[in-house]
Design a protein around this motif. Structure first.
Motif, PDB file in Angstrom:
ATOM      1  N   SER A 191      29.044  75.390  37.018  1.00  0.00           N
ATOM      2  CA  SER A 191      29.818  75.850  38.168  1.00  0.00           C
ATOM      3  C   SER A 191      31.080  76.559  37.711  1.00  0.00           C
ATOM      4  CB  SER A 191      30.175  74.657  39.062  1.00  0.00           C
ATOM      5  OG  SER A 191      30.978  75.078  40.123  1.00  0.00           O
ATOM      6  N   PHE A 192      31.749  76.030  36.713  1.00  0.00           N
ATOM      7  CA  PHE A 192      32.955  76.656  36.176  1.00  0.00           C
ATOM      8  C   PHE A 192      32.626  77.997  35.537  1.00  0.00           C
ATOM      9  CE2 PHE A 192      35.957  77.351  32.675  1.00  0.00           C
ATOM     10  CZ  PHE A 192      37.133  77.444  33.409  1.00  0.00           C
ATOM     11  N   SER A 193      31.511  78.052  34.815  1.00  0.00           N
ATOM     12  CA  SER A 193      31.089  79.298  34.173  1.00  0.00           C
ATOM     13  C   SER A 193      30.816  80.375  35.217  1.00  0.00           C
ATOM     14  CB  SER A 193      29.847  79.037  33.327  1.00  0.00           C
ATOM     15  OG  SER A 193      29.384  80.219  32.760  1.00  0.00           O
ATOM     16  N   SER A 194      30.133  80.022  36.269  1.00  0.00           N
ATOM     17  CA  SER A 194      29.846  80.969  37.349  1.00  0.00           C
ATOM     18  C   SER A 194      31.134  81.444  38.010  1.00  0.00           C
ATOM     19  CB  SER A 194      28.928  80.306  38.380  1.00  0.00           C
ATOM     20  OG  SER A 194      28.667  81.183  39.433  1.00  0.00           O
ATOM     21  N   MET A 195      32.066  80.548  38.215  1.00  0.00           N
ATOM     22  CA  MET A 195      33.361  80.902  38.815  1.00  0.00           C
ATOM     23  C   MET A 195      34.133  81.842  37.884  1.00  0.00           C
ATOM     24  SD  MET A 195      36.425  78.367  40.059  1.00  0.00           S
ATOM     25  CE  MET A 195      36.860  77.888  38.402  1.00  0.00           C
ATOM     26  N   LEU A 196      34.058  81.607  36.584  1.00  0.00           N
ATOM     27  CA  LEU A 196      34.739  82.459  35.610  1.00  0.00           C
ATOM     28  C   LEU A 196      34.150  83.868  35.606  1.00  0.00           C
ATOM     29  CD1 LEU A 196      36.898  82.512  33.382  1.00  0.00           C
ATOM     30  CD2 LEU A 196      35.110  81.820  31.778  1.00  0.00           C
ATOM     31  N   HIS A 197      32.803  83.972  35.653  1.00  0.00           N
ATOM     32  CA  HIS A 197      32.158  85.291  35.708  1.00  0.00           C
ATOM     33  C   HIS A 197      32.556  86.037  36.977  1.00  0.00           C
ATOM     34  CE1 HIS A 197      29.829  84.761  32.135  1.00  0.00           C
ATOM     35  NE2 HIS A 197      29.102  83.777  32.604  1.00  0.00           N
ATOM     36  N   ALA A 198      32.548  85.347  38.104  1.00  0.00           N
ATOM     37  CA  ALA A 198      32.915  85.989  39.373  1.00  0.00           C
ATOM     38  C   ALA A 198      34.364  86.469  39.338  1.00  0.00           C
ATOM     39  CB  ALA A 198      32.700  85.015  40.539  1.00  0.00           C
ATOM     40  N   SER A 199      35.235  85.690  38.720  1.00  0.00           N
ATOM     41  CA  SER A 199      36.643  86.088  38.609  1.00  0.00           C
ATOM     42  C   SER A 199      36.796  87.336  37.743  1.00  0.00           C
ATOM     43  CB  SER A 199      37.446  84.930  38.019  1.00  0.00           C
ATOM     44  OG  SER A 199      38.772  85.311  37.787  1.00  0.00           O
ATOM     45  N   ARG A 200      36.060  87.411  36.653  1.00  0.00           N
ATOM     46  CA  ARG A 200      36.120  88.602  35.790  1.00  0.00           C
ATOM     47  C   ARG A 200      35.556  89.826  36.506  1.00  0.00           C
ATOM     48  NH1 ARG A 200      34.245  85.613  30.289  1.00  0.00           N
ATOM     49  NH2 ARG A 200      36.274  84.735  29.763  1.00  0.00           N
ATOM     50  N   LEU A 201      34.467  89.638  37.266  1.00  0.00           N
ATOM     51  CA  LEU A 201      33.907  90.750  38.043  1.00  0.00           C
ATOM     52  C   LEU A 201      34.927  91.273  39.052  1.00  0.00           C
ATOM     53  CD1 LEU A 201      30.267  89.529  38.770  1.00  0.00           C
ATOM     54  CD2 LEU A 201      30.913  91.526  37.444  1.00  0.00           C
ATOM     55  N   ARG A 202      35.561  90.350  39.777  1.00  0.00           N
ATOM     56  CA  ARG A 202      36.585  90.754  40.757  1.00  0.00           C
ATOM     57  C   ARG A 202      37.735  91.494  40.079  1.00  0.00           C
ATOM     58  NH1 ARG A 202      35.413  85.435  42.985  1.00  0.00           N
ATOM     59  NH2 ARG A 202      34.461  85.718  45.021  1.00  0.00           N
ATOM     60  N   ALA A 205      51.783 109.214  29.626  1.00  0.00           N
ATOM     61  CA  ALA A 205      51.543 107.829  29.230  1.00  0.00           C
ATOM     62  C   ALA A 205      50.032 107.583  29.193  1.00  0.00           C
ATOM     63  CB  ALA A 205      52.206 106.866  30.197  1.00  0.00           C
ATOM     64  N   GLU A 206      49.595 106.888  28.168  1.00  0.00           N
ATOM     65  CA  GLU A 206      48.166 106.592  28.057  1.00  0.00           C
ATOM     66  C   GLU A 206      47.764 105.606  29.147  1.00  0.00           C
ATOM     67  OE1 GLU A 206      45.073 105.927  24.490  1.00  0.00           O
ATOM     68  OE2 GLU A 206      46.726 104.503  24.521  1.00  0.00           O
ATOM     69  N   HIS A 207      46.644 105.900  29.798  1.00  0.00           N
ATOM     70  CA  HIS A 207      46.132 105.007  30.836  1.00  0.00           C
ATOM     71  C   HIS A 207      44.648 104.758  30.549  1.00  0.00           C
ATOM     72  CE1 HIS A 207      46.650 103.163  34.856  1.00  0.00           C
ATOM     73  NE2 HIS A 207      45.337 103.162  34.744  1.00  0.00           N
ATOM     74  N   VAL A 208      44.360 103.619  29.902  1.00  0.00           N
ATOM     75  CA  VAL A 208      42.998 103.256  29.496  1.00  0.00           C
ATOM     76  C   VAL A 208      42.743 101.803  29.869  1.00  0.00           C
ATOM     77  CG1 VAL A 208      41.483 102.912  27.501  1.00  0.00           C
ATOM     78  CG2 VAL A 208      42.960 104.915  27.598  1.00  0.00           C
ATOM     79  N   VAL A 209      41.527 101.524  30.358  1.00  0.00           N
ATOM     80  CA  VAL A 209      41.080 100.157  30.628  1.00  0.00           C
ATOM     81  C   VAL A 209      39.848  99.918  29.772  1.00  0.00           C
ATOM     82  CG1 VAL A 209      40.152  98.591  32.356  1.00  0.00           C
ATOM     83  CG2 VAL A 209      42.009 100.140  32.963  1.00  0.00           C
ATOM     84  N   ARG A 210      39.847  98.816  29.039  1.00  0.00           N
ATOM     85  CA  ARG A 210      38.745  98.494  28.125  1.00  0.00           C
ATOM     86  C   ARG A 210      37.960  97.286  28.625  1.00  0.00           C
ATOM     87  NH1 ARG A 210      40.488 101.959  24.814  1.00  0.00           N
ATOM     88  NH2 ARG A 210      42.364 102.058  23.603  1.00  0.00           N
ATOM     89  N   GLY A 211      36.657  97.352  28.420  1.00  0.00           N
ATOM     90  CA  GLY A 211      35.778  96.260  28.828  1.00  0.00           C
ATOM     91  C   GLY A 211      36.024  94.978  28.063  1.00  0.00           C
ATOM     92  N   THR A 212      36.655  95.075  26.892  1.00  0.00           N
ATOM     93  CA  THR A 212      36.951  93.868  26.122  1.00  0.00           C
ATOM     94  C   THR A 212      37.926  92.954  26.862  1.00  0.00           C
ATOM     95  OG1 THR A 212      38.649  95.086  24.911  1.00  0.00           O
ATOM     96  CG2 THR A 212      36.491  94.889  23.871  1.00  0.00           C
ATOM     97  N   ASN A 213      38.646  93.493  27.836  1.00  0.00           N
ATOM     98  CA  ASN A 213      39.543  92.668  28.656  1.00  0.00           C
ATOM     99  C   ASN A 213      38.777  91.835  29.674  1.00  0.00           C
ATOM    100  OD1 ASN A 213      41.685  93.829  27.302  1.00  0.00           O
ATOM    101  ND2 ASN A 213      42.029  95.373  28.872  1.00  0.00           N
ATOM    102  N   PHE A 214      37.477  92.131  29.837  1.00  0.00           N
ATOM    103  CA  PHE A 214      36.631  91.426  30.797  1.00  0.00           C
ATOM    104  C   PHE A 214      35.380  90.952  30.062  1.00  0.00           C
ATOM    105  CE2 PHE A 214      38.973  94.820  32.879  1.00  0.00           C
ATOM    106  CZ  PHE A 214      39.704  94.100  33.804  1.00  0.00           C
ATOM    107  N   ALA A 215      35.546  89.968  29.205  1.00  0.00           N
ATOM    108  CA  ALA A 215      34.466  89.492  28.332  1.00  0.00           C
ATOM    109  C   ALA A 215      33.206  89.158  29.125  1.00  0.00           C
ATOM    110  CB  ALA A 215      34.932  88.267  27.559  1.00  0.00           C
ATOM    111  N   GLY A 216      32.082  89.672  28.655  1.00  0.00           N
ATOM    112  CA  GLY A 216      30.798  89.365  29.279  1.00  0.00           C
ATOM    113  C   GLY A 216      30.466  90.210  30.486  1.00  0.00           C
ATOM    114  N   ILE A 217      31.276  91.198  30.817  1.00  0.00           N
ATOM    115  CA  ILE A 217      31.041  92.045  31.985  1.00  0.00           C
ATOM    116  C   ILE A 217      30.545  93.416  31.517  1.00  0.00           C
ATOM    117  CG2 ILE A 217      32.078  93.114  34.022  1.00  0.00           C
ATOM    118  CD1 ILE A 217      31.931  90.023  34.115  1.00  0.00           C
ATOM    119  N   LEU A 218      29.402  93.835  32.040  1.00  0.00           N
ATOM    120  CA  LEU A 218      28.840  95.140  31.735  1.00  0.00           C
ATOM    121  C   LEU A 218      29.236  96.117  32.834  1.00  0.00           C
ATOM    122  CD1 LEU A 218      25.188  94.048  30.842  1.00  0.00           C
ATOM    123  CD2 LEU A 218      27.149  94.218  29.318  1.00  0.00           C
TER     124      LEU A 218
END
Length: 185
Positions: free
Chosen positions: A41-52, A112-125
Motif C-alpha cells: 500500500s505504501f509503495s502504491s501511494m509512493l508511485h502515485a505521488s511521483r506520478l502526480r 537561465a537553464e530550465h530542465v526537468v529530469r526523470g531521475t527526480n521521479f524514480a521509477g516513472i516512465l
C-alpha cells in the motif's frame, strides 16, 4: 539492606514485570504481518505521488511556456528526450529552437537553464506523443498531444494538451487508474 533486592511478588499475588520469550515472539509475528500488509500500500501511494509530481511540474512548465510565448511575441517550445524504453527522460524549455536537455546550457529561458529530469521521479516512465511542443505566439496555439507518465506498478497519469492551449491531467480507466483524476477520453 545490604544491596540485595528481594521480590515478595509471590507473597502478594503479583507477577514480576517483563515479557516472556513467547509474548515477545507473538508481538514480533503480529508486527511482521502488519508490515507485510502495509508495504504494498505504501509503495502504491509512493508511485502515485511521483506520478502526480511529474504531471504537476509538466503542466506548470507548459503554462510557463505559454506565458513566455505571449510575453516575448515569439515561439517557445518544450523539447523531450528519452531512451527507447522511456526510462531515462528529460525535457527542457527553449525559445525559438529545439534544445537538448542532456547538454548543459542548451535549454534556456530568460538566460537561465530550465530542465526537468526523470531521475527526480524514480521509477516513472514518460511517453510524449511529440518530441517538441511548440507554443505559437501569433495564434496562441500549441502542438496538440499528450505525455503519459507510467509507474512501475502500471498506474498511469496523462497530461493532455489541446491545440488551443488547454492543459489538463487525466488517468485511464481500469487497473492503471489513479483515483482523484478524471478518466481520459
Amino acid at each position: 539492606m545490604g544491596g540485595t533486592v528481594r521480590c515478595y511478588c509471590k507473597y502478594f499475588g503479583v507477577r514480576p514485570h517483563g515479557l516472556t520469550l513467547v509474548e515477545l515472539l507473538v508481538v514480533l509475528a503480529i508486527s511482521a504481518v502488519l508490515l507485510a500488509i502495509a508495504i504494498p500500500s505504501f509503495s502504491s501511494m509512493l508511485h502515485a505521488s511521483r506520478l502526480r509530481g511529474a504531471a504537476d511540474i509538466l503542466m506548470a512548465d507548459f503554462r510557463l511556456t505559454m506565458t513566455e510565448s505571449t510575453k516575448r511575441g515569439d515561439d517557445v517550445l518544450v523539447s523531450f528526450q528519452r531512451d527507447s524504453d522511456g526510462s531515462n527522460w528529460c525535457y527542457g524549455l527553449s525559445a525559438l529552437a529545439s534544445c537538448n536537455c542532456r547538454e548543459a546550457n542548451s535549454c534556456l529561458i530568460n538566460n537561465a537553464e530550465h530542465v526537468v529530469r526523470g531521475t527526480n521521479f524514480a521509477g516513472i516512465l514518460a511517453t510524449p506523443t511529440h518530441s517538441n511542443y511548440w507554443f505559437k505566439s501569433r495564434r496562441s496555439t500549441i502542438t496538440a498531444g499528450n505525455v503519459t507518465f507510467t509507474a512501475r506498478d502500471g498506474k498511469q497519469l496523462k497530461v493532455l494538451v489541446s491545440g488551443y492551449g488547454r492543459i489538463r491531467p487525466c488517468s485511464p480507466s481500469g487497473n492503471s487508474n489513479i483515483s482523484g483524476f478524471p478518466i481520459c477520453p
